[in-house]
Design a protein around this motif. Structure first.
Motif, short mmCIF file in Angstrom:
data_model
loop_
_atom_site.label_atom_id
_atom_site.label_comp_id
_atom_site.label_asym_id
_atom_site.label_seq_id
_atom_site.Cartn_x
_atom_site.Cartn_y
_atom_site.Cartn_z
N VAL A 78 112.50 -26.12 -35.18
CA VAL A 78 111.96 -24.77 -35.24
C VAL A 78 112.67 -24.01 -36.36
CG1 VAL A 78 111.61 -22.59 -34.02
CG2 VAL A 78 111.47 -24.77 -32.77
N GLY A 79 111.91 -23.52 -37.31
CA GLY A 79 112.50 -22.77 -38.42
C GLY A 79 111.56 -22.76 -39.60
N THR A 80 111.97 -22.07 -40.65
CA THR A 80 111.16 -21.97 -41.86
C THR A 80 111.84 -22.61 -43.06
OG1 THR A 80 112.11 -19.79 -42.36
CG2 THR A 80 110.06 -19.85 -41.08
N ASP A 81 113.16 -22.79 -43.00
CA ASP A 81 113.90 -23.36 -44.12
C ASP A 81 113.85 -24.88 -44.06
OD1 ASP A 81 115.95 -22.29 -46.32
OD2 ASP A 81 116.64 -24.24 -45.57
N ILE A 82 113.75 -25.52 -45.21
CA ILE A 82 113.64 -26.97 -45.25
C ILE A 82 114.90 -27.64 -44.73
CG2 ILE A 82 114.53 -27.28 -47.61
CD1 ILE A 82 112.28 -29.37 -47.97
N SER A 83 116.03 -26.94 -44.79
CA SER A 83 117.28 -27.51 -44.29
C SER A 83 117.22 -27.76 -42.77
CB SER A 83 118.46 -26.59 -44.62
OG SER A 83 118.29 -25.33 -44.00
N VAL A 84 116.44 -26.95 -42.06
CA VAL A 84 116.30 -27.14 -40.62
C VAL A 84 115.63 -28.48 -40.33
CG1 VAL A 84 115.20 -26.25 -38.53
CG2 VAL A 84 116.19 -24.66 -40.20
N PHE A 85 114.61 -28.81 -41.10
CA PHE A 85 113.88 -30.06 -40.88
C PHE A 85 114.70 -31.26 -41.33
CE2 PHE A 85 110.84 -26.63 -41.15
CZ PHE A 85 109.99 -26.90 -40.09
N ARG A 86 115.44 -31.10 -42.44
CA ARG A 86 116.30 -32.20 -42.88
C ARG A 86 117.43 -32.44 -41.89
NH1 ARG A 86 116.40 -30.43 -49.30
NH2 ARG A 86 114.42 -31.46 -49.85
N ALA A 87 117.94 -31.37 -41.28
CA ALA A 87 118.98 -31.53 -40.26
C ALA A 87 118.43 -32.25 -39.03
CB ALA A 87 119.55 -30.17 -39.87
N SER A 88 117.18 -31.95 -38.67
CA SER A 88 116.55 -32.63 -37.55
C SER A 88 116.40 -34.12 -37.83
CB SER A 88 115.18 -32.02 -37.25
OG SER A 88 114.52 -32.69 -36.21
N ILE A 89 116.08 -34.45 -39.07
CA ILE A 89 115.96 -35.86 -39.45
C ILE A 89 117.32 -36.54 -39.35
CG2 ILE A 89 115.46 -37.42 -41.37
CD1 ILE A 89 113.36 -35.34 -42.29
N GLU A 90 118.37 -35.87 -39.80
CA GLU A 90 119.71 -36.46 -39.75
C GLU A 90 120.19 -36.65 -38.32
OE1 GLU A 90 121.32 -37.71 -42.27
OE2 GLU A 90 119.65 -37.14 -43.58
N SER A 91 119.63 -35.91 -37.38
CA SER A 91 120.05 -36.06 -35.99
C SER A 91 119.43 -37.29 -35.32
CB SER A 91 119.67 -34.81 -35.18
OG SER A 91 118.25 -34.69 -35.06
N LEU A 92 118.44 -37.89 -35.99
CA LEU A 92 117.87 -39.13 -35.47
C LEU A 92 118.92 -40.23 -35.55
CD1 LEU A 92 114.35 -39.04 -37.17
CD2 LEU A 92 114.77 -38.90 -34.71
N PRO A 93 118.94 -41.16 -34.60
CA PRO A 93 119.91 -42.27 -34.66
C PRO A 93 119.61 -43.18 -35.85
CG PRO A 93 118.33 -42.64 -32.89
CD PRO A 93 118.09 -41.24 -33.40
N ASP A 94 120.66 -43.78 -36.42
CA ASP A 94 120.47 -44.68 -37.56
C ASP A 94 119.60 -45.87 -37.16
OD1 ASP A 94 122.01 -43.10 -39.23
OD2 ASP A 94 123.87 -44.09 -38.65
N ILE A 95 119.80 -46.39 -35.96
CA ILE A 95 118.94 -47.46 -35.43
C ILE A 95 118.12 -46.83 -34.31
CG2 ILE A 95 118.86 -49.72 -34.33
CD1 ILE A 95 121.57 -50.31 -35.58
N GLU A 96 116.87 -46.54 -34.61
CA GLU A 96 116.07 -45.78 -33.66
C GLU A 96 115.78 -46.58 -32.40
OE1 GLU A 96 113.07 -47.99 -36.14
OE2 GLU A 96 114.73 -46.65 -36.64
N SER A 97 115.64 -45.85 -31.32
CA SER A 97 115.25 -46.47 -30.06
C SER A 97 113.78 -46.87 -30.15
CB SER A 97 115.46 -45.48 -28.91
OG SER A 97 114.82 -45.94 -27.74
#
Length: 605
Positions: free
Chosen positions: A253-272
């Motif tokens: 949730v947000g308008t800045d692109i950094s919010v979405f990039r941070a959400s991507i970085e929160s994904l696990p390196d090896i996804e479930s």
């Protein structure tokens, strides 16, 4: 020239065009293939004379043209300094070496994993792109679209559980979807539609799932899977703060692109695997397949005769000849036209089930003739009375290694191990002999049919004839999974048939609850429990009579593991206590097993 070597999931055409636009260069594009050489020549002449760029896509489809181009490059004169030639091509052993030597070579490996794919996509986005549309729905829809695109790509590595075929969802589909969604949002702005509830989600799902991505799909099962994914990723709940994707990952949730990039970085390196709609068992099976592929590749390298390979003692011709003679003795005799003549007359002559049986006898005779001819030709070649051709040598090597010769597989069932293939053939022969000698079986081993759809069609015709008021086109199949095995049946079904030997993939059958369930492991092992269905009752009914008192999952039944559209036998309606969407995402399907181990024999009549 600049040669861009294509890899799965990556296409540099969009980047080339974007770079040209940034430099204000004109690009003449042609996709190589049949009858495109003349267009390519005109574009090259124009580019050389006025100094624009030329992009030849998929050059591996016109290798002769590229070879001619190699000869002409040294003869070109008066070339404009701004002229550039871009060539995209898949790796090909016959690609002209001279072109490669005089060119710059580029390649882009597709990222691995949802996180890496999302990271690369959003690295190409900027804040201006997110601000191009002022509506609040634009950013979460864009994020959901890119995540779904990555999920589509990652499901491919799971084989049939992910997709029936390895579709090439590329940058073109993603870019087209982004442009279309942006156009819809801009149109809503122009119409001054302020409420998010007025977003046409049905139009979004149709445009993404049916038009842009769905146009690549070749099977009904894959189209259903695409519909399930678009229903999850494009719905009014996407705009709610409590919305989560399949692995419970929240929508940023947000308008800045950094919010979405941070959400991507929160994904696990090896996804479930949950993020893809699959399970850890599927991931375990994929890892085993990858290990087998690596070991098979290493074995193939050793077989190529590299240094260090130990010399194998060749088998004596007498030993091979004895093996061939043994295989010939294991082949069952073929069926003659007089076999079962009395039985056919007793059961109605040209009754639908008799026609289906005759077709199976003819198919098994073809298989038997093919196998016997191959073995006899090998025997003659070993004795010196006939030449050992290259094809016979390949068949001989397969037999020595315990593998089914390719020519046999082309006319029979998909069992690569020779011992199991012979067992399956003997079992099929036994089923038809019992049918001819003792009459219609109590329970049919559906995997023993070369054309299982012919049995289903015959049963529908047979029942429709008994009910004269029914039209065949209004007759449908009702299926019920019983709680017994074939040996426990007392007699044949009055309307319809009992079938057995069906296996499940992507799920298992809980005999206690009589419903689909998640796969589980055998005790103290990492091997899933074999998912074998009990006897299934298939009953043709009129369309108006087909009703269930419980939720069902329409499970496709395939005759082969390839899950191709032409191997679909029918749809099984399997009871489920969960939503059907869960099993669609799991890639759940049933198969007619060709393995003797999956068939439970019926009792003596």
């Amino acid at each position: 020239p600049v040669v861009c070597i294509l890899s799965p999931g990556s296409d540099p055409a969009e980047q080339i065009l974007a770079h040209a636009k940034k430099l204000k260069r004109e690009v003449l594009v042609v996709s190589m293939g049949q009858e495109q050489e003349a267009v390519a020549r005109r574009h090259l002449d124009t580019g050389i004379s006025i100094g624009c760029w030329v992009l030849l896509q998929n050059a591996h489809l016109s290798l002769q043209f590229i070879s001619d181009l190699e000869q002409n490059m040294g003869k070109m004169e008066a070339i404009e300094p701004d002229f550039r030639l871009w060539i995209t091509s898949e790796p090909h052993p016959e690609f002209p070496v001279g072109v490669l030597q005089m060119s710059l070579k580029l390649t882009t490996e597709a990222p691995i994993g949802v996180k890496e794919r999302m990271r690369r996509i959003y690295a190409g986005f900027n804040q201006d792109m997110l601000d191009e549309v002022g509506r609040g729905e634009w950013r979460p829809i864009l994020f959901s679209l890119t995540l779904m695109h990555c999920i589509l790509l990652e499901r491919r590595k799971f084989g049939g559980l992910g997709w029936s075929a390895p579709y090439e969802f590329g940058q073109a589909e993603l870019s087209g979807a982004i442009r279309s969604l942006k156009g819809m949002m801009v149109e809503m702005e122009l119409k001054k539609i302020k409420e998010a509830s007025q977003v046409s989600w049905a139009a979004v799902r149709f445009m993404v799932g049916e038009v842009l991505y769905g146009s690549l799909l070749s099977s009904d099962a894959d189209r259903r899977l695409m519909t399930t994914l678009t229903d999850k990723h494009f719905s009014p709940s996407l705009l709610e703060t409590t919305f989560t994707f399949l692995s419970q990952h929240p929508i940023p949730v947000g308008t800045d692109i950094s919010v979405f990039r941070a959400s991507i970085e929160s994904l696990p390196d090896i996804e479930s695997p949950d993020l893809l709609g699959l399970t850890v068992f599927d991931d375990h099976a994929r890892n085993l397949d990858m290990a087998r592929t690596v070991l098979h590749g290493l074995s193939a390298c050793m077989d190529d005769g590299h240094a260090g390979k130990p010399e194998l003692e060749p088998l004596k011709e007498s030993v091979v000849a004895a093996q061939i003679s043994e295989l010939l003795s294991l082949l069952p005799p073929t069926f003659s036209q007089s076999d079962g003549k009395e039985g056919f007359a007793k059961e109605g002559g040209n009754a639908p089930l008799n026609v289906a049986l005759r077709n199976e006898l003819e198919c098994l005779n073809v298989v038997s003739h093919t196998a016997r001819a191959t073995l006899q030709n090998i025997h003659h070649a070993l004795s010196g009375s006939a030449p050992l051709t290259e094809a016979l040598e390949a068949d001989l090597e397969a037999v020595r290694l315990g593998k089914t010769p390719k020519g046999w597989l082309q006319v029979s069932w998909d069992v690569p191990e020779l011992g199991q293939w012979l067992e399956s053939m003997q079992q099929r022969n036994e089923q038809w002999r019992r049918w001819l000698d003792r009459g219609r079986p109590i329970c049919f081993w559906l995997g023993g049919f070369m054309r299982p759809r012919s049995l289903i069609a015959a049963v529908m015709q047979d029942v429709a004839r008994k009910h004269k008021a029914w039209r065949l086109e209004d007759t449908v199949l009702l299926t019920e999974v019983t709680k017994v095995d074939a040996a426990e049946l007392k007699g044949p079904a009055e309307n319809g048939v009992y079938v057995n030997g069906l296996t499940l993939e992507g799920c298992m059958w809980n005999r206690t609850s009589g419903a689909l369930a998640e796969s589980t492991l055998k005790k103290n092992t990492t091997t899933p429990i074999a998912a074998v269905l009990p006897v299934v009752y298939i009953c043709p009914v009129s369309r108006a009579m087909k009703k269930y008192e419980h939720n069902v999952f329409e499970c496709p039944l395939y005759s082969r593991r390839s899950r191709s559209e032409d191997s679909v036998v029918m749809t099984l309606d399997l009871k489920t206590e969960d939503s059907g969407a869960k099993w669609v995402l799991r890639g759940a399907a049933a198969f007619c097993s060709s393995s003797i181990r999956s068939r439970i024999t019926e009792p003596e009549p």
